[in-house]
Design a protein around this motif. Sequence first.
Motif, PDB file in Angstrom:
ATOM      1  N   TYR A  46       0.879  -1.392   0.180  1.00  0.00           N
ATOM      2  CA  TYR A  46      -0.086  -0.096  -0.060  1.00  0.00           C
ATOM      3  C   TYR A  46       0.842   1.166   0.050  1.00  0.00           C
ATOM      4  O   TYR A  46       0.496   2.322  -0.499  1.00  0.00           O
ATOM      5  CB  TYR A  46      -0.976   0.013   1.395  1.00  0.00           C
ATOM      6  CG  TYR A  46      -2.422  -0.717   0.952  1.00  0.00           C
ATOM      7  CD1 TYR A  46      -3.623  -0.064   0.689  1.00  0.00           C
ATOM      8  CD2 TYR A  46      -2.235  -1.964   0.856  1.00  0.00           C
ATOM      9  CE1 TYR A  46      -4.481  -0.710   0.678  1.00  0.00           C
ATOM     10  CE2 TYR A  46      -3.511  -2.913   0.485  1.00  0.00           C
ATOM     11  CZ  TYR A  46      -4.654  -1.950   0.678  1.00  0.00           C
ATOM     12  OH  TYR A  46      -5.775  -2.583   0.283  1.00  0.00           O
ATOM     13  N   ALA A  47       2.065   1.261   0.515  1.00  0.00           N
ATOM     14  CA  ALA A  47       2.867   2.388   0.429  1.00  0.00           C
ATOM     15  C   ALA A  47       3.768   2.222  -0.871  1.00  0.00           C
ATOM     16  O   ALA A  47       4.247   3.442  -1.307  1.00  0.00           O
ATOM     17  CB  ALA A  47       4.156   2.200   1.596  1.00  0.00           C
ATOM     18  N   SER A  48       4.156   1.024  -1.324  1.00  0.00           N
ATOM     19  CA  SER A  48       4.894   1.060  -2.635  1.00  0.00           C
ATOM     20  C   SER A  48       4.201   1.462  -3.681  1.00  0.00           C
ATOM     21  O   SER A  48       4.732   1.908  -4.941  1.00  0.00           O
ATOM     22  CB  SER A  48       5.365  -0.503  -2.947  1.00  0.00           C
ATOM     23  OG  SER A  48       4.477  -1.219  -3.356  1.00  0.00           O
ATOM     24  N   GLY A  49       2.718   1.406  -3.851  1.00  0.00           N
ATOM     25  CA  GLY A  49       2.098   1.601  -4.822  1.00  0.00           C
ATOM     26  C   GLY A  49       1.494   0.608  -5.766  1.00  0.00           C
ATOM     27  O   GLY A  49       1.491   0.649  -6.875  1.00  0.00           O
ATOM     28  N   THR A  50       1.683  -0.679  -5.211  1.00  0.00           N
ATOM     29  CA  THR A  50       1.354  -1.915  -5.916  1.00  0.00           C
ATOM     30  C   THR A  50       0.055  -1.509  -6.467  1.00  0.00           C
ATOM     31  O   THR A  50      -0.793  -1.278  -5.639  1.00  0.00           O
ATOM     32  CB  THR A  50       1.279  -3.166  -5.117  1.00  0.00           C
ATOM     33  OG1 THR A  50       2.703  -3.298  -4.791  1.00  0.00           O
ATOM     34  CG2 THR A  50       0.856  -4.230  -6.016  1.00  0.00           C
ATOM     35  N   GLY A  51      -0.415  -1.732  -7.666  1.00  0.00           N
ATOM     36  CA  GLY A  51      -1.829  -1.213  -8.198  1.00  0.00           C
ATOM     37  C   GLY A  51      -1.998  -0.145  -8.808  1.00  0.00           C
ATOM     38  O   GLY A  51      -2.905   0.298  -9.675  1.00  0.00           O
ATOM     39  N   ALA A  52      -0.970   0.710  -8.865  1.00  0.00           N
ATOM     40  CA  ALA A  52      -0.997   1.880  -9.441  1.00  0.00           C
ATOM     41  C   ALA A  52      -0.210   2.100 -10.778  1.00  0.00           C
ATOM     42  O   ALA A  52      -0.102   3.137 -11.390  1.00  0.00           O
ATOM     43  CB  ALA A  52      -0.491   3.086  -8.252  1.00  0.00           C
ATOM     44  N   GLY A  53       0.504   1.077 -10.924  1.00  0.00           N
ATOM     45  CA  GLY A  53       1.118   1.181 -12.259  1.00  0.00           C
ATOM     46  C   GLY A  53       2.338   1.854 -12.197  1.00  0.00           C
ATOM     47  O   GLY A  53       2.842   2.590 -11.465  1.00  0.00           O
ATOM     48  N   ASP A  54       3.275   1.710 -13.541  1.00  0.00           N
ATOM     49  CA  ASP A  54       4.431   2.860 -13.696  1.00  0.00           C
ATOM     50  C   ASP A  54       5.614   2.153 -12.698  1.00  0.00           C
ATOM     51  O   ASP A  54       5.845   3.027 -11.986  1.00  0.00           O
ATOM     52  CB  ASP A  54       4.324   4.063 -13.707  1.00  0.00           C
ATOM     53  CG  ASP A  54       5.377   4.831 -14.525  1.00  0.00           C
ATOM     54  OD1 ASP A  54       6.301   4.088 -14.669  1.00  0.00           O
ATOM     55  OD2 ASP A  54       5.233   6.014 -14.691  1.00  0.00           O
ATOM     56  N   TYR A  55       6.126   0.820 -12.674  1.00  0.00           N
ATOM     57  CA  TYR A  55       6.860   0.427 -11.491  1.00  0.00           C
ATOM     58  C   TYR A  55       8.428   0.540 -11.886  1.00  0.00           C
ATOM     59  O   TYR A  55       9.289   0.221 -10.964  1.00  0.00           O
ATOM     60  CB  TYR A  55       6.681  -1.158 -11.227  1.00  0.00           C
ATOM     61  CG  TYR A  55       5.129  -1.076 -10.781  1.00  0.00           C
ATOM     62  CD1 TYR A  55       4.537  -0.536  -9.867  1.00  0.00           C
ATOM     63  CD2 TYR A  55       4.328  -2.099 -11.843  1.00  0.00           C
ATOM     64  CE1 TYR A  55       3.349  -0.859  -9.607  1.00  0.00           C
ATOM     65  CE2 TYR A  55       3.145  -2.085 -11.483  1.00  0.00           C
ATOM     66  CZ  TYR A  55       2.431  -1.509 -10.325  1.00  0.00           C
ATOM     67  OH  TYR A  55       1.036  -1.833  -9.979  1.00  0.00           O
ATOM     68  N   GLY A  56       8.569   1.092 -12.963  1.00  0.00           N
ATOM     69  CA  GLY A  56      10.197   1.320 -13.268  1.00  0.00           C
ATOM     70  C   GLY A  56      10.957   0.058 -13.244  1.00  0.00           C
ATOM     71  O   GLY A  56      10.355  -1.049 -13.697  1.00  0.00           O
ATOM     72  N   ASP A  57      12.266   0.121 -12.428  1.00  0.00           N
ATOM     73  CA  ASP A  57      13.074  -0.979 -12.393  1.00  0.00           C
ATOM     74  C   ASP A  57      13.078  -1.571 -11.015  1.00  0.00           C
ATOM     75  O   ASP A  57      13.995  -2.075 -10.466  1.00  0.00           O
ATOM     76  CB  ASP A  57      14.396  -0.471 -12.767  1.00  0.00           C
ATOM     77  CG  ASP A  57      15.183   0.492 -11.800  1.00  0.00           C
ATOM     78  OD1 ASP A  57      14.181   0.789 -11.002  1.00  0.00           O
ATOM     79  OD2 ASP A  57      16.056   0.780 -12.089  1.00  0.00           O
ATOM     80  N   SER A  58      11.688  -1.256 -10.255  1.00  0.00           N
ATOM     81  CA  SER A  58      11.868  -1.862  -8.876  1.00  0.00           C
ATOM     82  C   SER A  58      11.372  -3.246  -8.828  1.00  0.00           C
ATOM     83  O   SER A  58      11.308  -3.823  -7.512  1.00  0.00           O
ATOM     84  CB  SER A  58      10.581  -0.991  -8.223  1.00  0.00           C
ATOM     85  OG  SER A  58       9.465  -1.154  -8.648  1.00  0.00           O
ATOM     86  N   GLY A  59      11.147  -4.158  -9.826  1.00  0.00           N
ATOM     87  CA  GLY A  59      10.930  -5.413  -9.665  1.00  0.00           C
ATOM     88  C   GLY A  59       9.899  -5.793  -8.788  1.00  0.00           C
ATOM     89  O   GLY A  59       8.817  -5.326  -8.956  1.00  0.00           O
ATOM     90  N   GLY A  60      10.017  -6.815  -7.922  1.00  0.00           N
ATOM     91  CA  GLY A  60       8.814  -7.324  -7.275  1.00  0.00           C
ATOM     92  C   GLY A  60       8.250  -6.453  -6.050  1.00  0.00           C
ATOM     93  O   GLY A  60       7.295  -6.685  -5.468  1.00  0.00           O
ATOM     94  N   CYS A  61       9.012  -5.319  -5.707  1.00  0.00           N
ATOM     95  CA  CYS A  61       8.650  -4.314  -4.849  1.00  0.00           C
ATOM     96  C   CYS A  61       7.604  -3.439  -5.440  1.00  0.00           C
ATOM     97  O   CYS A  61       6.801  -3.083  -4.605  1.00  0.00           O
ATOM     98  CB  CYS A  61       9.728  -3.349  -4.421  1.00  0.00           C
ATOM     99  SG  CYS A  61      11.021  -4.404  -3.156  1.00  0.00           S
TER     100      CYS A  61
END
Length: 271
Positions: A46-61
């Motif tokens: 919920y802090a990382s933004g899973t679900g909000a898209g555009d994850y760059g190179d953050s992998g599984g985080c």
Amino acid sequence: MRLARPIARPLVIAAFACLSLIGIAAPATADPSVAAGKYVALGDSYASGTGAGDYGDSGGCKRSANAYAQLWANSHAPAAFSFVACSGAVTSDVLANQVGAITPDTELVTISIGGNDAGFADVMTDCNLGSDSTCVSRNQEAQNFARTELPGRLDGVYTEIRNRAPSARVVVLGYPHIYTLNGDCAVGLSETKRAAINQSADVLAEVVSGRAGAFGYDFVDARSAFAGHEICAPGDDWWLHSITWPIDESYHPTAAGHSGGYYAALVGVTG
């Protein structure tokens, strides 16, 4: 009429191994007049933004460019920004892998944590696959854990934050209700299940806000921030995914939820 369908077991299991509980434009480029000191963003999906898209190179985080922490950094131009929240994190992960980003010169720390410790991923799995009684029972187990075991775990995290940056302002952001009860969903989980899940969000808010308050930390109540935008809310303006693909993003805030819900509420606290 919106639909909120239950999901098949293989997809549920895949989702909640990663889960652990409408895109819109990001805020404008930062105005130097509101520049801040070092900012560190900790927590779970919920802090990382899973679900909000555009994850760059953050992998599984799954750290999203649309997450509330990144939006705040964009608009406030902190002197340094460490975004270390990670999907699936529990309190022990924060202690082992995230708090090292906090240094004595840190001025702001934000964190959303605790839902995975209490097992709300399993709650959603059991509620999708089981009966009403199974769902209610599993929620009661999670609520009991939240009341009895989670406070000590949160205290450990909050103490470590204070030890590393005694002068930092700490804002703890909670979790929203997942559903609008008696809302605009034709099918899906029963009202009994939805009510039990929302009750677990209430217990989690009670526990997290209580421990945050004991440390003098600010608490953002996401139930208020997301009010009227939960799954099954009338109309199409839901700020949480129901069942979606990738499946691990189910039951997570959308980009709109981060901007209109979390980010707006965070700015209401920090300015």
